[in-house]
Enzyme design. Structure first.
Site, mmCIF file in Angstrom:
data_model
loop_
_atom_site.group_PDB
_atom_site.id
_atom_site.type_symbol
_atom_site.label_atom_id
_atom_site.label_comp_id
_atom_site.label_asym_id
_atom_site.label_seq_id
_atom_site.Cartn_x
_atom_site.Cartn_y
_atom_site.Cartn_z
ATOM 1 N N GLY A 92 -44.775 20.490 -10.356
ATOM 2 C CA GLY A 92 -43.898 20.990 -9.309
ATOM 3 C C GLY A 92 -42.857 21.943 -9.852
ATOM 4 N N MET A 93 -41.761 22.085 -9.126
ATOM 5 C CA MET A 93 -40.699 23.005 -9.523
ATOM 6 C C MET A 93 -39.336 22.396 -9.218
ATOM 7 S SD MET A 93 -40.960 25.822 -6.449
ATOM 8 C CE MET A 93 -42.695 26.130 -6.788
ATOM 9 N N VAL A 94 -38.301 22.973 -9.837
ATOM 10 C CA VAL A 94 -36.922 22.539 -9.594
ATOM 11 C C VAL A 94 -36.140 23.733 -9.063
ATOM 12 C CG1 VAL A 94 -34.822 21.590 -10.598
ATOM 13 C CG2 VAL A 94 -37.045 20.814 -11.422
ATOM 14 N N GLY A 141 -43.112 23.379 -13.606
ATOM 15 C CA GLY A 141 -44.022 22.767 -14.563
ATOM 16 C C GLY A 141 -45.348 22.437 -13.918
ATOM 17 N N SER A 142 -46.080 21.522 -14.564
ATOM 18 C CA SER A 142 -47.428 21.199 -14.105
ATOM 19 C C SER A 142 -47.441 20.465 -12.774
ATOM 20 C CB SER A 142 -48.129 20.337 -15.161
ATOM 21 O OG SER A 142 -48.155 21.002 -16.403
ATOM 22 N N VAL A 159 -34.924 27.075 -10.730
ATOM 23 C CA VAL A 159 -34.395 26.675 -12.035
ATOM 24 C C VAL A 159 -35.517 26.626 -13.059
ATOM 25 C CG1 VAL A 159 -33.232 24.843 -13.320
ATOM 26 C CG2 VAL A 159 -32.496 25.381 -10.992
ATOM 27 N N GLY A 160 -36.653 26.048 -12.676
ATOM 28 C CA GLY A 160 -37.796 25.950 -13.582
ATOM 29 C C GLY A 160 -38.992 25.359 -12.861
ATOM 30 N N ASP A 206 -40.548 10.632 -23.025
ATOM 31 C CA ASP A 206 -40.584 12.106 -23.086
ATOM 32 C C ASP A 206 -39.209 12.664 -23.464
ATOM 33 O OD1 ASP A 206 -41.799 14.561 -23.016
ATOM 34 O OD2 ASP A 206 -41.674 14.794 -20.846
#
Length: 507
Positions: free
Chosen positions: A16-18, A13-14, A10-11, A126
């Site tokens: 980890g991932m989803v 980032g800094s 799905v996506g 955030d």
């Protein structure tokens, strides 16, 4: 984690991932956040532990639901309900801004979710479009609590670097470590304008540029924040610009087309002094939500949306798999037959679309304008028209059609030339001399008796009808230059009947 099937990324980032995954036991689709190896990175471990701790105590319809937590090979895995749409996706689809009513509904829920966190002494820190999920029913859910934390005790300080720059409050930019709920309220003000206009309110390229954007619109920083700015080594050698009233470009001047009630709400959220920003409860009582009874009306609508999502998430495995197969089938090419009256006026043309899948035929009737009085051979209720029309058959496998609630009759209109045959459902295009077979349901059978003779018995509910050349009981069409064979057949038939009657009378 073996019970989950990975369906794709799905996506990332800094930290980890989803991934989108399916529970092999229940069939439920979930989102799994996979952190980097936390034992080797203290920051990753801190963020993972913070998110787990906070989400375990936060349960609200406008917050993403944490379903499960597990650790495998130094990695933490967080299992969430799956929602694949965000407000950022909406803004990409509508670069000029979202509809006013949509923004009202989204913002009402965003403030509800943030207010719930604040009531538990938790600040998100955030808030931004990509961290706001939207379900298929329209329920908004805040996600990504990696930077969230509980409010500090007196004397305790926070980390200063949080939030994406464009939504960061002035106190965060200057390095204040004693901030509070007001930082989330600031982000709400940024979202109001961005959702309605389609562009970020303060798109700074650096922290000093961000401060310049803010001060140009809202005026000078409060004295405490100016002092913190000059003490911050990050800004060593940099001076704050002094914004005079004549140089400022307030929100109402920058966005003259926005309603006054929107500007009022945004200004309250974007007060340069954090102590003067309202609480979430105060925002929900603003005219933006109270005008025309929106808040009360939408609260009832929202409850229905939440219940719908809950039902969808609790579907048993068999139903989910069946639903998935059905959705997949809609994406594939399906062979369809369109039986259409080609002689009718284009403005009054009726057509029937037959979807064929296996042994099932669904019929959907589409109408354009009013019905033609001499259209197809049968009405929806089975009564016959006064005329017969020709049949046009074509492949519409690329046409997307919804399933009809009440399928109509499955028999197409007869051709002008009764000795000819229209192509069968599984036959190639073109005419085949001989006998024509129609498959009709129980409802239609009785209306076909004048035209047919029963042949060999067929399975229950399906009948094979042989259409003969006899037209004694068949309603006749109006004369047409396209149908000389029918006129000739009728004329010959009439002569035979006349000769037969004369012979009978003589005897």
């Amino acid at each position: 984690m073996e019970k989950y099937e990975n369906l794709g990324l799905v996506g990332e980032g800094s930290y980890g991932m989803v991934m989108k995954c399916r529970n092999k036991d229940s069939g439920r689709i979930v989102a799994i956040k996979k952190f980097l190896e936390s034992d080797d990175d203290k920051m990753v471990k801190k963020i993972a532990m913070r998110e787990i701790k906070l989400l375990k105590q936060l349960r609200h319809e406008n917050l993403v639901n944490l379903l499960e937590v597990c650790k495998k090979k130094k990695r933490w895995y967080l299992v969430f309900e799956f929602v694949d749409h965000t407000i950022l996706d909406d803004l990409k689809l509508f670069p000029n801004g979202l509809d006013y009513q949509v923004v009202q509904k989204y913002l009402f829920q965003i403030i509800n979710g943030i207010g719930f966190c604040h009531s538990h002494n938790i600040i998100h820190r955030d808030i931004k479009p990509e961290n706001i999920l939207v379900s298929q029913s329209g329920v908004v859910k805040l996600c990504d609590f990696g930077f969230a934390r509980t409010l500090a005790a007196p004397g305790e300080v926070y980390t200063d670097y949080v939030a994406t720059r464009w939504y960061r409050a002035p106190e965060l930019l200057v390095g204040d470590v004693k901030y509070g709920k007001a930082v989330d309220i600031w982000a709400i003000g940024c979202l109001v304008i961005e959702m309605l206009m389609g562009q970020p309110l303060f798109p700074g390229e650096s922290d000093i540029d961000q401060l310049h954007h803010i001060m140009t619109c809202l005026g000078n920083l409060i004295p405490r924040h100016q002092e913190l700015f000059y003490k911050n080594p990050v800004f060593a050698g940099v001076r704050l610009p002094e914004i005079k009233d004549i140089e400022a470009e307030p929100l109402e001047s920058r966005y003259p087309k926005l309603p006054e009630v929107v500007i009022s709400l945004a200004k309250k959220c974007l007060h340069i002094d954090p102590d003067k920003r309202p609480l979430c409860a105060d925002l929900l009582h603003h005219d933006f939500f109270q005008m025309d009874g929106f808040a009360e009306r939408f609260s009832q609508e929202l409850q229905l949306k939440i219940e719908k999502d809950a039902r969808n998430n609790s579907l048993p495995k068999k139903f989910q798999i069946r639903k998935k197969e059905k959705d997949d089938a809609l994406g594939e090419e399906r062979k369809t037959l369109v039986v259409q009256d080609t002689n009718a006026d284009p403005k009054t043309k009726d057509s029937k679309v037959l979807k064929v899948k296996g042994s099932k035929i669904d019929v959907e009737k589409t109408e354009k304008g009013t019905r033609a009085s001499n259209g197809s051979c049968l009405h929806d209720n089975g009564t016959s028209h006064k005329g017969l029309s020709s049949t046009s058959l074509r492949d519409c496998s690329n046409v997307t059609i919804d399933h009809p609630r009440n399928p109509g009759t499955a028999i197409p209109p007869l051709t002008h030339n009764l000795s000819a045959v229209a192509p069968g459902i599984n036959a190639a295009m073109g005419t085949i001399p001989g006998v024509q077979n129609y498959r009709v349901d129980e409802k239609t059978k009785k209306y076909c008796n004048p035209f047919v003779k029963p042949s060999q018995p067929s399975p229950s509910g399906i009948y094979n009808m042989n259409v003969s050349a006899s037209v004694s009981n068949c309603p006749l069409p109006r004369k047409s230059k396209h149908s000389p064979p029918l006129d000739l057949a009728v004329s010959m038939g009439a002569r035979r009947v006349k000769l037969y009657l004369e012979t009978e009378s003589e005897t």
